[in-house]
Design a protein around this motif. Structure first.
Motif, PDB file in Angstrom:
ATOM      1  N   LEU A   1       0.836  -1.208   0.000  1.00  0.00           N
ATOM      2  CA  LEU A   1       0.000   0.000   0.000  1.00  0.00           C
ATOM      3  C   LEU A   1       0.869   1.255   0.000  1.00  0.00           C
ATOM      4  O   LEU A   1       0.553   2.251  -0.661  1.00  0.00           O
ATOM      5  CB  LEU A   1      -0.909  -0.029   1.247  1.00  0.00           C
ATOM      6  N   PHE A   2       1.979   1.209   0.728  1.00  0.00           N
ATOM      7  CA  PHE A   2       2.834   2.391   0.842  1.00  0.00           C
ATOM      8  C   PHE A   2       3.376   2.830  -0.519  1.00  0.00           C
ATOM      9  O   PHE A   2       3.598   4.024  -0.747  1.00  0.00           O
ATOM     10  CB  PHE A   2       3.983   2.127   1.826  1.00  0.00           C
ATOM     11  N   ALA A   3       3.579   1.895  -1.440  1.00  0.00           N
ATOM     12  CA  ALA A   3       4.068   2.269  -2.782  1.00  0.00           C
ATOM     13  C   ALA A   3       3.086   3.233  -3.444  1.00  0.00           C
ATOM     14  O   ALA A   3       3.493   4.207  -4.085  1.00  0.00           O
ATOM     15  CB  ALA A   3       4.253   1.019  -3.635  1.00  0.00           C
TER      16      ALA A   3
ATOM     17  N   ARG B   1       6.043  13.318 -11.156  1.00  0.00           N
ATOM     18  CA  ARG B   1       6.636  12.383 -10.197  1.00  0.00           C
ATOM     19  C   ARG B   1       6.494  10.949 -10.705  1.00  0.00           C
ATOM     20  O   ARG B   1       5.473  10.581 -11.283  1.00  0.00           O
ATOM     21  CB  ARG B   1       5.895  12.542  -8.871  1.00  0.00           C
ATOM     22  N   LEU B   2       7.547  10.160 -10.441  1.00  0.00           N
ATOM     23  CA  LEU B   2       7.564   8.748 -10.846  1.00  0.00           C
ATOM     24  C   LEU B   2       7.954   7.910  -9.630  1.00  0.00           C
ATOM     25  O   LEU B   2       8.956   8.217  -8.965  1.00  0.00           O
ATOM     26  CB  LEU B   2       8.594   8.568 -11.971  1.00  0.00           C
ATOM     27  N   VAL B   3       7.173   6.877  -9.337  1.00  0.00           N
ATOM     28  CA  VAL B   3       7.544   5.943  -8.263  1.00  0.00           C
ATOM     29  C   VAL B   3       7.812   4.582  -8.887  1.00  0.00           C
ATOM     30  O   VAL B   3       6.982   4.060  -9.646  1.00  0.00           O
ATOM     31  CB  VAL B   3       6.439   5.835  -7.183  1.00  0.00           C
ATOM     32  N   TYR B   4       8.980   4.022  -8.563  1.00  0.00           N
ATOM     33  CA  TYR B   4       9.340   2.661  -8.991  1.00  0.00           C
ATOM     34  C   TYR B   4       9.316   1.777  -7.744  1.00  0.00           C
ATOM     35  O   TYR B   4       9.948   2.117  -6.726  1.00  0.00           O
ATOM     36  CB  TYR B   4      10.745   2.668  -9.613  1.00  0.00           C
TER      37      TYR B   4
ATOM     38  N   VAL C   1      14.815   3.012  -0.982  1.00  0.00           N
ATOM     39  CA  VAL C   1      14.627   2.434   0.352  1.00  0.00           C
ATOM     40  C   VAL C   1      14.250   0.950   0.237  1.00  0.00           C
ATOM     41  O   VAL C   1      13.372   0.591  -0.537  1.00  0.00           O
ATOM     42  CB  VAL C   1      13.486   3.175   1.097  1.00  0.00           C
ATOM     43  N   TYR C   2      14.947   0.114   1.004  1.00  0.00           N
ATOM     44  CA  TYR C   2      14.563  -1.308   1.132  1.00  0.00           C
ATOM     45  C   TYR C   2      13.861  -1.494   2.482  1.00  0.00           C
ATOM     46  O   TYR C   2      14.423  -1.139   3.529  1.00  0.00           O
ATOM     47  CB  TYR C   2      15.805  -2.196   1.117  1.00  0.00           C
ATOM     48  N   VAL C   3      12.654  -2.075   2.465  1.00  0.00           N
ATOM     49  CA  VAL C   3      11.883  -2.286   3.695  1.00  0.00           C
ATOM     50  C   VAL C   3      12.378  -3.529   4.433  1.00  0.00           C
ATOM     51  O   VAL C   3      12.575  -4.585   3.817  1.00  0.00           O
ATOM     52  CB  VAL C   3      10.388  -2.508   3.353  1.00  0.00           C
ATOM     53  N   ARG C   4      12.545  -3.396   5.742  1.00  0.00           N
ATOM     54  CA  ARG C   4      12.921  -4.550   6.585  1.00  0.00           C
ATOM     55  C   ARG C   4      11.687  -5.447   6.750  1.00  0.00           C
ATOM     56  O   ARG C   4      10.656  -4.980   7.258  1.00  0.00           O
ATOM     57  CB  ARG C   4      13.405  -4.032   7.944  1.00  0.00           C
ATOM     58  N   PRO C   5      11.765  -6.713   6.332  1.00  0.00           N
ATOM     59  CA  PRO C   5      10.548  -7.551   6.308  1.00  0.00           C
ATOM     60  C   PRO C   5      10.229  -8.162   7.671  1.00  0.00           C
ATOM     61  O   PRO C   5      10.233  -9.381   7.826  1.00  0.00           O
ATOM     62  CB  PRO C   5      10.892  -8.626   5.276  1.00  0.00           C
TER      63      PRO C   5
ATOM     64  N   TYR D   1      11.265  -2.626  -2.274  1.00  0.00           N
ATOM     65  CA  TYR D   1      12.209  -1.560  -2.619  1.00  0.00           C
ATOM     66  C   TYR D   1      11.406  -0.475  -3.320  1.00  0.00           C
ATOM     67  O   TYR D   1      10.555  -0.778  -4.183  1.00  0.00           O
ATOM     68  CB  TYR D   1      13.300  -2.082  -3.567  1.00  0.00           C
ATOM     69  N   TYR D   2      11.630   0.795  -2.939  1.00  0.00           N
ATOM     70  CA  TYR D   2      10.974   1.915  -3.621  1.00  0.00           C
ATOM     71  C   TYR D   2      12.015   2.977  -3.975  1.00  0.00           C
ATOM     72  O   TYR D   2      12.930   3.233  -3.186  1.00  0.00           O
ATOM     73  CB  TYR D   2       9.969   2.653  -2.747  1.00  0.00           C
ATOM     74  N   ALA D   3      11.809   3.597  -5.122  1.00  0.00           N
ATOM     75  CA  ALA D   3      12.570   4.812  -5.458  1.00  0.00           C
ATOM     76  C   ALA D   3      11.567   5.816  -6.016  1.00  0.00           C
ATOM     77  O   ALA D   3      10.669   5.452  -6.787  1.00  0.00           O
ATOM     78  CB  ALA D   3      13.648   4.515  -6.489  1.00  0.00           C
ATOM     79  N   ARG D   4      11.715   7.085  -5.586  1.00  0.00           N
ATOM     80  CA  ARG D   4      10.795   8.122  -6.068  1.00  0.00           C
ATOM     81  C   ARG D   4      11.604   9.178  -6.810  1.00  0.00           C
ATOM     82  O   ARG D   4      12.623   9.651  -6.301  1.00  0.00           O
ATOM     83  CB  ARG D   4      10.057   8.729  -4.880  1.00  0.00           C
ATOM     84  N   PHE D   5      11.155   9.508  -8.004  1.00  0.00           N
ATOM     85  CA  PHE D   5      11.897  10.448  -8.858  1.00  0.00           C
ATOM     86  C   PHE D   5      11.028  11.656  -9.212  1.00  0.00           C
ATOM     87  O   PHE D   5       9.802  11.531  -9.309  1.00  0.00           O
ATOM     88  CB  PHE D   5      12.289   9.780 -10.188  1.00  0.00           C
ATOM     89  N   ARG D   6      11.717  12.783  -9.483  1.00  0.00           N
ATOM     90  CA  ARG D   6      11.024  13.982  -9.985  1.00  0.00           C
ATOM     91  C   ARG D   6      11.622  14.313 -11.348  1.00  0.00           C
ATOM     92  O   ARG D   6      12.846  14.254 -11.524  1.00  0.00           O
ATOM     93  CB  ARG D   6      11.243  15.118  -8.981  1.00  0.00           C
TER      94      ARG D   6
END
Ligand SMILES: C[S@@+](CC[C@H](N)C(=O)[O-])C[C@H]1O[C@@H](n2cnc3c(N)ncnc32)[C@H](O)[C@@H]1O
Length: 417
Positions: A226-228, A353-356, A398-402, A410-415
């Motif tokens: 959901l956070f993505a 904005r782009l979220v991967y 960011v890598y989330v601790r499971p 893993y998420y990356a946010r770009f502008r």
């Protein structure tokens, strides 16, 4: 891989029998979660037995490598055992050693299950399940993950101990749509808030029995997933492109927050599930079917790419995939991810904005994709953010601790300039 989801004409009448039925199907190539869901739908087991069957299925698969290590000293040629007996020994060892059910209470039941499948081996089951105990194991075996992944995680994250989190049970995470809390409270269902807004953990509830679920107000979804969608954070009324959107879980959530969402995926079957959901919830998402290695004919100020990946972050909910993964898979998937990211980048409007995002914890599919992307696209910069839960690594994305029931992501946010 065989496609017959239910080779038994009648669902097994015991919790242990049902778990064995699912484990054998997984060994033939099926996925645990849908197979177990189907088996539970077709059974008349009591709520306690349904719970036991679920624990036995997931627990055995999560600890499979370690269980085989524990059984090894007691078996001459485990590979030559009839598969149902081998699964009975594994699941029986799991019940004895992890659920800590004493031998006098459970061994008899496993002997009965063995008798139904291979009567001459009932004595073996009896002897082995009384003797099996915990013993020392190399770290990757104790964690039941492949050696290549353990090595990768130790080098890339400095320690692979976090993988213990994949072997803990998880709560039933749901995304709550407006009105969900009121509907849950009206039915007296206990819940607690998750780590991100609109995420709840249900305590001991059966989703399908809930009125709020029938009304389309609850969507099973891990908070890290959901956070993505939340990272994109479009204002109400903004246009959003949801790429590799599958059944549109994230698209529907963003639509509920007022975005105008177009969701692309190449798999029309997944999209059909998504198309059926808005009818339930009254939300509108436009679904378009296309292979996204080719450019799309539209743009938006907000673009989300939740890309296909090796899924190593979902080992808790999909415990079988860890045994199917090959060392070359992360690299192979990263080639596809980079192609999809090209399509996504073109579709972002200037200033947009782009979220991967990927539900996996490998360097190849996370930081390496971002690094290559930034090198080739000077018009994009990383937009930093702090996640509301612990990170395994926070540098280039960011890598989330499971842990605590969270999936690894893993998420990356770009502008875009
Ligand atoms: C991680 S899943 C997406 C999950 C979805 N965003 C959600 O929230 O439920 C990845 C999706 O990528 C899609 N996919 C894989 N290869 C693709 C391609 N070449 N073009 C478009 N979609 C693709 C798959 O069909 C799958 O639905």
């Amino acid at each position: 891989m065989r496609n017959n989801p239910n080779p038994h004409p009648k669902p097994p009448a015991t919790a242990r029998g049902l778990a064995l039925h699912v484990l054998e199907a997984v060994a033939r190539g099926q996925y645990a979660q849908p197979t177990l869901d189907r088996a539970l739908q077709n059974t008349r087991l009591s709520p306690e037995d349904r719970g036991l069957a679920t624990h036995l299925t997931y627990g055995t698969l999560r600890h499979l490598r370690y269980l085989d290590h524990l059984l090894a000293p007691h078996l001459n040629a485990p590979h030559h055992l009839p598969p149902p007996v081998r699964w009975a020994l594994r699941a029986g060892a799991y019940e004895r050693l992890f659920l800590e059910h004493p031998a006098y209470a459970v061994v008899h039941s496993w002997v009965e299950e063995t008798k139904r499948r291979a009567p001459r081996l009932a004595g073996l089951t009896n002897a082995v399940l009384r003797r099996v105990t915990h013993r020392e194991a190399p770290p990757a075996v104790r964690l039941s993950i492949p050696d290549f992944l353990h090595d990768h995680w130790r080098i890339f994250f400095g320690d692979a101990g976090f993988a213990e989190g994949f072997n803990q049970p998880e709560p039933l995470w749901i995304t709550a749509y407006p009105g969900a809390r009121e509907a849950l409270e009206a039915q007296g269902v206990a819940y607690r808030p998750g780590p991100v807004p609109d995420s709840l953990a249900l305590e001991g509830a059966r989703l399908r029995a809930l009125e709020a679920y029938r009304q389309g107000l609850l969507q099973p979804q891990n908070p890290a997933s959901l956070f993505a969608a939340q990272l994109l954070d479009p204002p109400p009324g903004a246009k959003v492109l949801d790429l590799a959107g599958g059944a549109g879980l994230k698209a529907l959530y963003l639509a509920a927050r007022g975005a105008r969402v177009v969701s692309y995926d190449k798999n029309p079957k997944r999209q059909a599930t998504g198309r059926a959901t808005p009818a339930r919830t009254g939300l509108r998402v436009a679904f378009k079917t296309q292979d996204l290695t080719r450019p799309i004919p539209e743009t938006a100020p907000f673009v989300l790419l939740d890309a296909p990946c090796t899924g190593t972050g979902t080992f808790r909910g999909n415990p079988e995939i860890r045994y199917r993964l090959r060392p070359q898979d992360p690299q192979a998937l990263s080639t596809l991810q980079r192609a999809l990211l090209e399509t996504a980048a073109r579709a972002v409007e200037p200033g947009g904005r782009l979220v991967y995002a990927v539900c996996t914890l490998t360097e190849a599919e996370g930081e390496a994709v971002t690094r290559a992307f930034l090198e080739q696209h000077p018009e994009f910069t990383l937009e930093p953010f702090t996640p509301p839960f612990p990170a395994l690594k926070q540098d280039l994305g960011v890598y989330v601790r499971p842990e605590n029931g969270l999936d690894g992501f893993y998420y990356a946010r770009f502008r875009k300039a």
